[in-house]
Design a protein around this motif. Structure first.
Motif, PDB file in Angstrom:
ATOM      1  N   UNK A 677     -42.724  -7.275  12.843  1.00  0.00           N
ATOM      2  CA  UNK A 677     -41.423  -6.828  13.327  1.00  0.00           C
ATOM      3  C   UNK A 677     -41.121  -5.508  12.630  1.00  0.00           C
ATOM      4  N   UNK A 678     -41.080  -4.431  13.405  1.00  0.00           N
ATOM      5  CA  UNK A 678     -40.816  -3.121  12.812  1.00  0.00           C
ATOM      6  C   UNK A 678     -39.312  -2.867  12.887  1.00  0.00           C
ATOM      7  N   UNK A 679     -38.695  -2.708  11.729  1.00  0.00           N
ATOM      8  CA  UNK A 679     -37.238  -2.521  11.672  1.00  0.00           C
ATOM      9  C   UNK A 679     -36.910  -1.062  11.441  1.00  0.00           C
ATOM     10  N   UNK A 680     -35.929  -0.566  12.178  1.00  0.00           N
ATOM     11  CA  UNK A 680     -35.502   0.824  12.045  1.00  0.00           C
ATOM     12  C   UNK A 680     -33.986   0.795  11.863  1.00  0.00           C
ATOM     13  N   UNK A 681     -33.457   1.386  10.792  1.00  0.00           N
ATOM     14  CA  UNK A 681     -32.025   1.332  10.602  1.00  0.00           C
ATOM     15  C   UNK A 681     -31.473   2.599   9.959  1.00  0.00           C
ATOM     16  N   UNK A 682     -30.179   2.829  10.179  1.00  0.00           N
ATOM     17  CA  UNK A 682     -29.518   3.998   9.612  1.00  0.00           C
ATOM     18  C   UNK A 682     -28.075   4.055  10.070  1.00  0.00           C
ATOM     19  N   UNK A 683     -27.320   4.973   9.484  1.00  0.00           N
ATOM     20  CA  UNK A 683     -25.882   5.046   9.790  1.00  0.00           C
ATOM     21  C   UNK A 683     -25.615   5.762  11.109  1.00  0.00           C
ATOM     22  N   UNK A 684     -26.546   6.620  11.511  1.00  0.00           N
ATOM     23  CA  UNK A 684     -26.309   7.415  12.709  1.00  0.00           C
ATOM     24  C   UNK A 684     -27.032   6.789  13.899  1.00  0.00           C
ATOM     25  N   UNK A 685     -26.226   6.286  14.834  1.00  0.00           N
ATOM     26  CA  UNK A 685     -26.775   5.499  15.926  1.00  0.00           C
ATOM     27  C   UNK A 685     -27.819   6.265  16.740  1.00  0.00           C
ATOM     28  N   UNK A 686     -27.483   7.524  17.051  1.00  0.00           N
ATOM     29  CA  UNK A 686     -28.376   8.340  17.900  1.00  0.00           C
ATOM     30  C   UNK A 686     -29.739   8.538  17.243  1.00  0.00           C
ATOM     31  N   UNK A 687     -29.733   8.881  15.948  1.00  0.00           N
ATOM     32  CA  UNK A 687     -31.037   9.140  15.336  1.00  0.00           C
ATOM     33  C   UNK A 687     -31.833   7.852  15.146  1.00  0.00           C
ATOM     34  N   UNK A 688     -31.148   6.735  14.945  1.00  0.00           N
ATOM     35  CA  UNK A 688     -31.865   5.461  14.853  1.00  0.00           C
ATOM     36  C   UNK A 688     -32.562   5.169  16.182  1.00  0.00           C
TER      37      UNK A 688
END
Ligand SMILES: Nc1ncnc2c1ncn2[C@@H]1O[C@H](COP(=O)(O)OP(=O)(O)OP(=O)(O)O)[C@@H](O)[C@H]1O
Ligand SMILES: [Zn+2]
Length: 771
Positions: A677-688
């Motif tokens: 399961x590759x998880x991608x996260x961050x505060x900026x929705x667009x860049x995530x």
């Protein structure tokens, strides 16, 4: 020339390979530590100094080195900051973890160091880097003993403190803290006595907490083994004799005496001069569990778990390193303690989800233990009444696995009868209580007879929330994609992920309707209703204590044990709790187990939901009728027809698997595929979102080149928990055949990926769930 491979303790160097440094032939002075595998060292790095862990030391000729790299570019290790924390084997394990779980090598190496016990570089406000010493270490006590002039020295008549201290010393050595507790400030008195030679002051190592030394323990007697237990002990002995890293799965019903099998297996391992690790789920690591091992192995047992303070863990770690500990009992991290000469690893309740770590490295203790025993020619023992589907599968397919069945309880008593109660029918017949009439009747009978009951409220997937009856609005967290949980005490709504909290609104924030309904019930609410129910029992005359055990009541260090002690010492009593009461409890006079809601977790978007439900019902049922008195179990559910519940009620695992396995196969889930399961996260929705989609394209390319036609990369999508603490979360699921090396194919892609400060990426290999 001597060179060292150093893993830098810098997070942004995440997946990088170790760096090479030169090691000076001569130390600057004799007091310095040697630069050796397992040390923390100080090294120059990009214009500053950094800490790192040495994972290899090599002796190379100048010529060889020149062929590998430009020696003039190499820098020297400045110095070692302490003794070695791990050896070559530990370094190899860290390397394995980092590759197997696509995790930063520094995080893997850190597993092997005592928590809080290593130095590190920190940046101060003015931008300078400085070395910070470890926050924990050994502690010494000052002890007062008789000095050379003890017999001759005569204090003056008015030196009352001197007289008192010398008198007290006649009975034996004393700790300085005890003296000051009794006589007040004693420092100057002690100094004066020491100067006269009447006493000596020395430092002695003290072990914090419930450390083994000096701790009393009750030796336990070895019972005559049952046939099943004997077969299990024999199977372990055979596996040990083969010395090729075999696994023995002990598939034994609740109360079949698995612990006694572990004890006897460990005994022969220790007799043979080797050591053993016993892993148990964190929550069942109670003083009672520890006492069973201390009762047999006394002060050779070390204990490790996360509720201990850093100091206590440091001391246990050091006790293990000293070689005196022969048995380590602990939670999953106990695998990484410096225990040498390993002969046996035991994992009790091996199906438990808590054996998987949910931060990097996202390892599963079972898989790491397998790797360890194969390297060491040792043996792995897995025990459970409800083995995981993966282990059952391996026991059939893998020639290095064998399974032993313990189908009966050690005392020959039958397993309790399980009754399924269809709550939809109850409701249809006009009952509005959370306790069915059948359960209420049984409870009254048992309590009236002076016996005990265990009631479980399954809280996983069971949110208490508020809903507007007019428009259907459910208040949710503004920072996380979850509905707010309703708390009756204090009447507030809160987010269980980020702690956001508001009072329960008087009217619907959407449509202003005053009709807000509260759904679900927490343990507090169930406790209140239960009190009313029990107080209404005409045949129960005495006061029946209800002991509530949930996250709230078990916060304190010994709270868990105190509650269980209260339950044990009461006559008739009810233990009401969450899933945490399903395991390990061994009380003679529990004759009734009730499951208030067996099915709430079946609706979670989680491929293991059915398996978890089956396991939970079997485990909690196993708490009843463990001794002379027969037990009964009542399982309340709205899904009485679900295979997991029907099968659990009959103790029929084959029936459950006949339903579950074809589903797993058709939908492509373990044990038929492997997943990452590759998880991608961050505060900026667009860049995530952008990064997730880009990563998906890279994964598709990588997998088509190096994977195979049976591999699959799912679309990048938001997680079920799409927003958590203001962080947006996406994921990509990769599936491959069971025998494929998923990490080997994916690792180069993540190693090559440039770190992005806005978006974090992590891979969960063989994930426990996909939430
Ligand atoms: N050979 C034996 N003869 C008599 N009693 C035994 C024997 N072995 C174990 N017991 C007792 O049986 C009870 C159950 O044993 P134990 O707790 O080890 O079972 P278990 O299989 O670990 O159970 P669970 O999975 O429910 O935790 C204990 O009280 C234990 O002392
Ligand atoms: Zn929140």
């Amino acid at each position: 020339m001597k060179i060292a491979q150093v893993v830098l303790d810098i997070p942004t160097q995440a997946l990088d390979a170790p760096y090479t440094y030169l090691v000076a032939e001569e130390k600057n002075d004799d007091l310095e530590f040697d630069v050796a595998v397992g040390c923390v060292v100080l090294v120059p790095f990009g214009g500053r100094r950094a800490c790192g862990f040495v994972v290899a030391i090599e002796e190379v000729s100048e010529l060889d080195l020149a062929q590998r790299m430009d020696p003039s570019k190499l820098k020297h290790v400045i110095r070692a900051l302490g003794p070695a924390y791990f050896d070559e084997e530990g370094a190899a394990c860290a390397q394995y973890l980092s590759e197997r779980y696509i995790a930063p090598l520094s995080a893997c190496v850190r597993l092997f160091t005592p928590p809080g016990g290593i130095p590190r570089m920190v940046r101060s406000r003015d931008g300078h880097w400085r070395l910070e010493e470890p926050t924990v270490g050994e502690v010494d006590d000052r002890w007062i003993t008789a000095g050379p002039a003890f017999g001759e020295f005569r204090p003056r008549k008015n030196a009352a403190k001197q007289i008192a201290i010398l008198k007290a010393l006649e009975a034996g050595d004393l700790r300085a803290v005890e003296l000051s507790a009794e006589f007040g400030a004693v420092a100057s008195t002690l100094k004066a006595l020491e100067a006269k030679g009447a006493i000596a002051i020395e430092r002695r190592r003290r072990f914090r907490g419930d450390a083994p030394r000096g701790n009393s323990f009750v030796p336990s007697v070895k019972p005559q083994l049952t046939e099943g237990q004997k077969a299990a002990v024999d199977a372990i002995a055979q596996a040990r004799a083969a010395a090729r890293g075999e696994t023995v799965l002990i598939d034994g019903v609740t109360g079949s005496g698995k612990t006694e099998v572990y004890l006897q297996a460990i005994e022969s391992v220790v007799e043979a001069g080797r050591t053993a690790i016993v892993l148990v789920p964190e929550i069942s690591l109670t003083p009672q569990t520890v006492a069973r091992f201390r009762g047999r192995f006394g002060d050779r047992v070390a204990v490790m778990h996360s509720r201990m303070s850093q100091g206590e863990r440091y001391d246990q770690w050091d006790f293990i390193r000293s070689g005196e500990a022969r048995v380590v009992v602990g939670a999953r991290s106990a695998l990484f303690t410096p225990l040498s000469n390993l002969g046996l690893i035991i994992i009790d309740e091996e199906h438990e989800g808590s054996y998987k770590q949910d931060s990097a490295p996202r390892y599963h203790a079972r898989d790491v233990a397998l790797w360890m025993v194969r390297r060491a020619g040792a043996t792995l023992v897995l025990g459970s009444a409800t083995p995981s589907i993966e282990s059952l599968h391996a026991a059939v397919k893998d020639p290095l696995w064998r399974a032993v069945l313990l189908p009966e309880r050690a005392n020959g008593r039958p397993l309790p009868q399980i009754t399924v109660i269809d709550m939809a029918k109850e409701f249809g017949q006009g009952s509005r209580s959370m306790f069915s009439r059948t359960l209420a009747r049984a409870l009254e009978e048992e309590l009236a007879a002076g016996r005990k009951a265990v009631l479980m409220l399954n809280q996983r997937g069971f949110a208490k929330f508020v809903l507007c009856r007019a428009c259907g609005f459910v208040p949710s967290c503004p920072h996380c994609s979850t509905s707010l949980t309703y708390h009756e005490q204090g009447a507030y709504l809160t987010c269980h992920h980020c702690g956001y909290r508001i009072p329960v609104p008087g009217a619907c924030p959407e449509c202003a309707s005053p009709y807000l309904k509260k759904f679900g019930a927490g343990t507090q609410r169930v406790e209140a209703d239960l009190r009313v129910l029990i107080d209404g029992f005409s045949s129960v005359t005495s006061e029946v204590p209800i002991i509530r055990m949930d996250a709230d009541t078990t916060k304190g260090k010994n709270a868990h044990q105190d509650l269980l002690d209260r339950f044990a010492s009461a006559d008739a009593a009810v233990l009401l709790g969450t899933q945490m009461i399903a395991k390990g409890l061994d009380f003679d006079d529990v004759t009734l187990v009730g499951v208030i809601n067996a099915d709430t977790m079946l609706n979670l978007p989680d491929y293991r939901a059915a398996e978890r439900t089956f396991d939970l019902v079997e485990q909690v049922a196993g708490r009843a009728g463990r001794a002379e008195l027969p037990g009964r179990v009542m399982v309340q559910t709205y899904e009485a027809d679900h295979a997991a519940i029907r099968a659990a009620a009959r103790y029929d695992r084959a029936l459950f698997l006949r339903d579950e396995l074809p589903k797993r196969k058709a939908l492509g889930y373990p044990p038929y595929v492997r997943m990452a399961n590759v998880l991608i996260w961050g505060k900026d929705e667009k860049s995530v979102e952008g990064q997730a989609k880009a990563l998906q394209r890279d994964l598709v390319r990588r997998v088509s080149e190096y994977g195979g036609s049976a591999w699959r990369v799912h679309d990048a999508v938001p997680c079920v928990l799409a927003k958590l603490r203001n962080t947006y979360r996406w994921h990509i699921v990769v599936k491959c055949p069971v025998d494929a090396d998923i990490a080997r194919v994916l690792l180069p892609l993540f190693r090559a990926r440039k770190a992005d400060p806005r978006v974090s990426v992590a891979v969960d290999v063989d994930p426990n769930d996909l939430l």
